[in-house]
Design a protein around this motif. Structure first.
Motif: not given
Length: 612
Positions: A263-265, A268-270, A272-277, A290-296
């Motif tokens: 779910i967290t992956d 991230q893929a669908h 967070l990453e499209p928005v942050l791109d 810095g935030i997501w990978l640790g929290v996930a």
């Protein structure tokens, strides 16, 4: 509604009616509190579970009311810390009503408290809880006759199943209405202390109102105790039960972790990453690494942690843990502790903080200090997540449950050895006798287990939310600066390399060293920081660790993590409960040195024997 908040937070304001819930330990007091308020105060089937003031606001009789759950005590004139907490509260904060919870099977031994409350001049309602158990034990109770003797409303209830609860809570509402227009009352301890309470007074109060069978019926508890309290087989059976708990956690928890990770992956893929791109590269790096990978990574362990809490709640509420304390008392006394110390260490498997607070039930200060010294060696839920992660990454799946259980056993052995060493000092010499009441075995209800498990999980998430983000951001800065550096050339890598002369002899590489440093904030940060240090998702980090860390090194890392410096919250609690900065520093030094020595002996010993 405010749940489980410290009394000092808002109890000085009395603009709404206030109810205090009191009773002896193991009367189901906190269970009744949960039923009234819908809160998730810690409920357990052994003495001393309620160690701090919990309060909640809820409508009773159509009006908002504040309900305060006070620690379980045996005597309103007692001198243990919990007893002085209750007396101090009743003298400092006015109450409109006191709910006195009494075990219906033990009225003859608990009738003192309703009589004491009456002498304090406080309006009260008596709840004879566990009425279903009293009936099974052949005890007949006339609540009207008892009410007439006490001059207080008396109700037979079962807080566990809700029997008699509607009438009882209606009586509470009526008592509050009858008190309208009157000022809230402070406890009159002068009158209580001036009145001599004799055994004859207690017997007269219940004579005729409570009838006990001439020949008590044989109970399931007696039959089970013949086996579970057997002097030879009792302890092996207890550890077998705990091994089963860890097998279940491993067998069901790991698949649930994979599902949560998926779910967290996906997020991230669908998402967070499209928005942050759309933004700068540094922002994407900061948010993801810095935030997501640790929290996930920590979030993926939530189902496993929840399962552990639910299983422990079931074992606890069944009444089995108090038997374990009884069985362990002989062994604990050999190292200067007693069965209560074992109970507190078991509490530490959820979180060290309430276990440290639970030592308040001990009147002996040396015993308290020695118990507080060893509680941080308990395998708390945060360490559990670390161990599951490392074990799953390095060890074969079939060995996982046994490796995990070995740390559970080692936590006890390490605590016993430390206690045996320090109990020789006069500062830790205990002379207090050990008295523990064994409650009957009970079948935990789904509601009980849910409230307890959810309450523990909520505390875990609250702590994780506060510390994980701060910790992983700090790790990100250390592993991304200087901006032109990578790997061991970053500030974090240099710090890990700087500590290698100390950590290499115990098999811990610079990356794992950096994770341990931030684990001092909270042990949950260890897992979150690994994803940030490696800049990978949890699955990829596990694969990388599996390739670069040997089983012996991984086991040494877990040993060090089990015993080294506890989290900041635990440290602060040690300081508050011991009232000594010197003792806090002493406990930190002991745990750090102890962890290194144990890991060193294991790692170097394993290498000498040819293991890698």
């Amino acid at each position: 509604m405010s749940h489980c908040a410290p009394a000092e937070a808002d109890l000085s304001v009395n603009d709404i009616p206030r109810i205090a819930v009191i009773g002896q330990p193991n009367t189901g007091k906190s269970m009744l509190y949960n039923r009234i308020t819908g809160a998730s105060a810690h409920v357990g089937n052994w003495p001393g579970i309620t160690v701090s003031l919990a309060n909640a606001r809820v409508k009773i009789g159509g009006r908002m009311t504040e309900v305060v759950d006070l620690p379980g005590i045996y005597d309103l004139e007692g001198f243990s810390e919990d007893e002085t907490v209750v007396s101090g509260f009743l003298q400092a904060y006015p109450v409109d009503l006191v709910i006195i919870v009494v075990n219906a099977s033990q009225i003859d031994r608990q009738i003192l408290m309703p009589l004491q409350v009456k002498l304090l001049g406080l309006p009260a309602v008596v709840m004879l809880n566990m009425a279903d158990e009293a009936r099974r034990n052949g005890i007949t109770i006339d609540p009207d006759a008892l009410s007439a003797r006490l001059g207080l409303p008396v109700h037979l209830i079962s807080a566990k199943y809700g029997e008699g609860y509607p009438d009882a809570i209606a009586s509470v509402g009526k008592a509050l209405s009858d008190h309208d227009g009157k000022p809230a009352a402070f406890a009159d301890y002068d009158t209580l202390r001036a009145t001599l309470m004799t055994p004859e007074t207690l017997a007269t109060t219940i004579d005729g109102a409570v009838r006990y069978p001439e020949t008590p019926p044989k109970t399931m508890t007696q039959r089970l105790d013949r086996v579970l309290l057997h002097p030879l087989f009792g302890l092996p059976l207890f550890f077998a039960v705990m091994l089963c708990v860890f097998y279940i956690v491993w067998a069901l928890g790991l698949p649930s972790q994979d599902a949560a990770g998926w779910i967290t992956d996906w997020v991230q893929a669908h998402v967070l990453e499209p928005v942050l791109d759309l933004g700068p590269a540094w922002l994407k790096n900061f948010v993801i690494n810095g935030i997501w990978l640790g929290v996930a990574t920590v979030a993926s362990f939530i189902p496993l942690i929840m399962l552990f809490f639910f299983l422990m709640a079931a074992v606890e509420d069944s009444g089995y843990l108090s038997r374990a304390a009884y069985l362990m008392d002989t062994w604990m006394r050999r190292v200067g502790l007693d069965g209560r110390s074992f109970v507190m260490q078991m509490m530490g498997f959820g979180c060290n903080v309430p276990a440290l607070m639970g030592t308040r039930v001990m009147r002996s200060q040396p015993l308290r200090l020695l118990t507080m010294l060893i509680i941080p060696f308990s395998l708390c839920s945060a360490r559990l997540a670390v161990f599951v992660f490392i074990i799953a990454a390095v060890f074969p799946p079939a060995q996982g449950p046994l490796v995990l259980f070995s740390f559970y056993v080692i936590s006890f052995v390490a605590a016993f050895l430390a206690a045996a060493l320090f109990s020789r000092s006069k500062q830790f010499k205990n002379t207090e006798p050990f008295v523990l009441e064994l409650p009957p075995y009970r079948v935990p209800t789904i509601r009980q287990v849910w409230l307890r498990g959810y309450g523990e999980l909520r505390i875990f998430l609250h702590r994780a939310t506060n510390f994980i983000i701060v910790g992983t951001i700090a790790v990100w800065f250390l592993t991304n600066f200087p901006t032109d550096a990578t790997g061991l050339n970053t500030w974090g890598g240099q710090l890990g390399e700087f500590l290698q002369p100390v950590m290499a002899p115990i098999g811990i590489n610079p990356y794992l060293t950096l994770a341990l440093i931030f684990g001092f904030i909270a042990k949950e940060v260890v897992i979150g920081s690994l994803s940030t240090i490696y800049a990978m998702s949890a699955g990829l980090v596990a694969h990388q660790i599996g390739l670069t860390v040997s089983p012996v090194a991984a086991y040494s890392f877990c040993l060090f993590c089990l015993l080294y410096t506890p989290c900041l919250t635990t440290v602060a609690t040690v300081r508050a409960e011991s009232r000594s900065t010197l003792f806090m520093v002493f406990s930190l030094v002991v745990s750090l040195v102890y962890a290194w020595l144990v890991a060193f002996v294991f790692y170097q010993g394993a290498r000498l024997l040819g293991f890698s």
